[in-house]
Design a protein around this motif. Structure first.
Motif, PDB file in Angstrom:
ATOM      1  N   MET A 110      41.404  57.459  52.812  1.00 41.00           N
ATOM      2  CA  MET A 110      41.247  57.695  54.244  1.00 41.00           C
ATOM      3  C   MET A 110      40.675  56.477  54.965  1.00 41.00           C
ATOM      4  O   MET A 110      41.022  56.215  56.117  1.00 41.00           O
ATOM      5  CB  MET A 110      40.376  58.923  54.479  1.00 41.00           C
ATOM      6  N   ARG A 129      39.399  59.991  47.581  1.00 39.02           N
ATOM      7  CA  ARG A 129      39.663  60.544  48.913  1.00 39.02           C
ATOM      8  C   ARG A 129      39.153  59.616  50.002  1.00 39.02           C
ATOM      9  O   ARG A 129      39.863  59.299  50.952  1.00 39.02           O
ATOM     10  CB  ARG A 129      39.002  61.920  49.070  1.00 39.02           C
ATOM     11  N   GLU A 156      48.087  67.069  53.720  1.00 41.29           N
ATOM     12  CA  GLU A 156      47.072  67.118  52.660  1.00 41.29           C
ATOM     13  C   GLU A 156      46.998  65.778  51.915  1.00 41.29           C
ATOM     14  O   GLU A 156      47.222  65.713  50.703  1.00 41.29           O
ATOM     15  CB  GLU A 156      47.391  68.242  51.666  1.00 41.29           C
ATOM     16  N   THR A 182      44.725  63.920  50.717  1.00 40.44           N
ATOM     17  CA  THR A 182      43.781  63.705  49.614  1.00 40.44           C
ATOM     18  C   THR A 182      43.796  64.836  48.594  1.00 40.44           C
ATOM     19  O   THR A 182      42.910  64.914  47.746  1.00 40.44           O
ATOM     20  CB  THR A 182      42.342  63.523  50.150  1.00 40.44           C
ATOM     21  N   GLN A 221      52.027  66.628  50.467  1.00 43.91           N
ATOM     22  CA  GLN A 221      50.897  67.114  49.679  1.00 43.91           C
ATOM     23  C   GLN A 221      51.051  66.727  48.214  1.00 43.91           C
ATOM     24  O   GLN A 221      50.106  66.314  47.565  1.00 43.91           O
ATOM     25  CB  GLN A 221      50.791  68.635  49.809  1.00 43.91           C
ATOM     26  N   VAL A 281      37.709  65.393  56.813  1.00 47.19           N
ATOM     27  CA  VAL A 281      38.040  65.664  58.211  1.00 47.19           C
ATOM     28  C   VAL A 281      36.929  65.174  59.136  1.00 47.19           C
ATOM     29  O   VAL A 281      37.173  64.434  60.094  1.00 47.19           O
ATOM     30  CB  VAL A 281      38.282  67.168  58.425  1.00 47.19           C
ATOM     31  N   ALA A 303      43.326  65.784  63.246  1.00 44.34           N
ATOM     32  CA  ALA A 303      43.395  66.715  62.132  1.00 44.34           C
ATOM     33  C   ALA A 303      43.886  68.070  62.615  1.00 44.34           C
ATOM     34  O   ALA A 303      43.394  68.601  63.614  1.00 44.34           O
ATOM     35  CB  ALA A 303      42.021  66.857  61.475  1.00 44.34           C
ATOM     36  N   PHE A 305      47.324  64.833  60.690  1.00 47.89           N
ATOM     37  CA  PHE A 305      47.195  65.198  59.281  1.00 47.89           C
ATOM     38  C   PHE A 305      46.583  66.578  59.108  1.00 47.89           C
ATOM     39  O   PHE A 305      45.801  67.039  59.926  1.00 47.89           O
ATOM     40  CB  PHE A 305      46.409  64.141  58.506  1.00 47.89           C
ATOM     41  N   THR A 306      46.993  67.241  58.022  1.00 50.54           N
ATOM     42  CA  THR A 306      46.369  68.489  57.600  1.00 50.54           C
ATOM     43  C   THR A 306      45.467  68.171  56.421  1.00 50.54           C
ATOM     44  O   THR A 306      45.739  67.256  55.642  1.00 50.54           O
ATOM     45  CB  THR A 306      47.417  69.535  57.178  1.00 50.54           C
ATOM     46  N   GLU A 307      44.397  68.915  56.282  1.00 54.40           N
ATOM     47  CA  GLU A 307      43.434  68.605  55.214  1.00 54.40           C
ATOM     48  C   GLU A 307      42.496  69.784  54.999  1.00 54.40           C
ATOM     49  O   GLU A 307      42.042  70.401  55.967  1.00 54.40           O
ATOM     50  CB  GLU A 307      42.622  67.360  55.600  1.00 54.40           C
ATOM     51  N   HIS A 308      42.235  70.092  53.728  1.00 53.87           N
ATOM     52  CA  HIS A 308      41.297  71.157  53.394  1.00 53.87           C
ATOM     53  C   HIS A 308      39.896  70.623  53.087  1.00 53.87           C
ATOM     54  O   HIS A 308      38.932  71.386  53.087  1.00 53.87           O
ATOM     55  CB  HIS A 308      41.799  71.969  52.196  1.00 53.87           C
ATOM     56  N   SER A 309      39.780  69.335  52.799  1.00 54.23           N
ATOM     57  CA  SER A 309      38.473  68.752  52.492  1.00 54.23           C
ATOM     58  C   SER A 309      37.742  68.442  53.795  1.00 54.23           C
ATOM     59  O   SER A 309      38.063  67.476  54.492  1.00 54.23           O
ATOM     60  CB  SER A 309      38.638  67.467  51.670  1.00 54.23           C
TER      61      SER A 309
END
Length: 268
Positions: free
Chosen positions: A184, A180, A170, A172, A85, A208, A33, A200-204
């Motif tokens: 994943m 989500r 992003e 999800t 995204q 992560v 991540a 991967f990039t992810e804000h949730s």
């Protein structure tokens, strides 16, 4: 041996340094991540790996092949897949046709007017849809699918070039918690079965911490932390810069003399 090796990666736009000397490795079969607050340099770093941006300095190697200077389509042919995204599919085409077009592109097939594109790679496209749980919707238009299902179709498209490395931006975003986790979990299964490396990039953060094997954290273009979930949760720089106020960035030496932050609940 590392599948992906990034060394001293930097990118400047005029007087602004967006990415500053970032280095990291990613092994096959691993989910890594890439984290950081807005403006940390995540997207710039991502786009350099993909070939959409040329680095100002540094090296990006996939299985020993230097990617810097290569065009995105050539990087794709080397085995780098990508999801976005905002899911990118052709709404006027069926689910099956969307995957077929990716396969036709990868195989560089030239087809005549007497043999329509829909006849190419139908079986392989259907197999990919089976792997992402979308075979039952193969003949539906992408334009009528729920967003979570569109993301699954996009994943099938990203697998069309038989990737060694999958970049997921992003993955999800815009999905409900149940969707989500389902996406994943599917990604984890494919990583294991195909021995793919995933960046991967992810804000949730729930996603992560549940699915990433390792994490790297950027702030103001610099790599400030890397490691597993416990390492990232307990790193004072991450707590302050990413999970805390986001207003302070100090080198490790300065933080070692500072009081420990009190907002650790954000990391639990």
């Amino acid at each position: 041996m590392s599948l992906l090796r990034v060394t001293g990666l930097s990118k400047s736009f005029g007087g602004l340094t967006a990415v500053d000397g970032v280095s990291f490795d990613l092994a096959a079969g691993q989910l890594l991540a890439l984290l950081g607050p807005n403006g940390a340099g995540k997207s710039t770093c991502f786009n350099m790996v993909n070939g959409q941006l040329r680095p100002s300095a540094g090296s990006i190697q996939l299985d020993g092949h230097e990617l810097v200077g290569m065009r995105p389509r050539d990087i794709w042919r080397l085995g780098v897949g990508r999801t976005f995204q905002i899911a990118a599919t052709f709404n006027s085409m069926t689910v099956l046709e969307n995957v077929q077009m990716a396969l036709v592109s990868y195989e560089r097939k030239l087809f005549g007017l007497w043999k329509p594109a829909r006849s190419w790679h139908a079986d392989e496209a259907f197999s990919l849809l089976e792997q992402v749980g979308m075979a039952a919707d193969a003949n539906r238009s992408c334009g009528v699918l729920a967003y979570g299902d569109v993301k699954r179709v996009e994943l099938a498209i990203a697998l069309a070039n038989r990737p060694k490395l999958l970049l997921m931006d992003e993955p999800t975003a815009g999905m409900a918690p149940k969707e989500r986790n389902a996406l994943m979990a599917l990604t984890r299964q494919l990583v294991t079965e195909r021995n793919i490396g995933v960046l991967f990039t992810e804000h949730s953060m729930d996603v992560v911490f549940a699915y990433a094997d390792r994490m790297i954290v950027l702030a103001r273009g610099k790599l400030i932390a890397e490691g597993d979930a416990d390492t990232i949760r307990n790193d004072p720089r991450v707590q302050e810069v990413y999970f805390g106020t986001g207003k302070t960035f100090q080198p490790r030496a300065a933080l070692n003399h500072a009081a420990a932050p009190t907002n650790q609940g954000a990391l639990q």
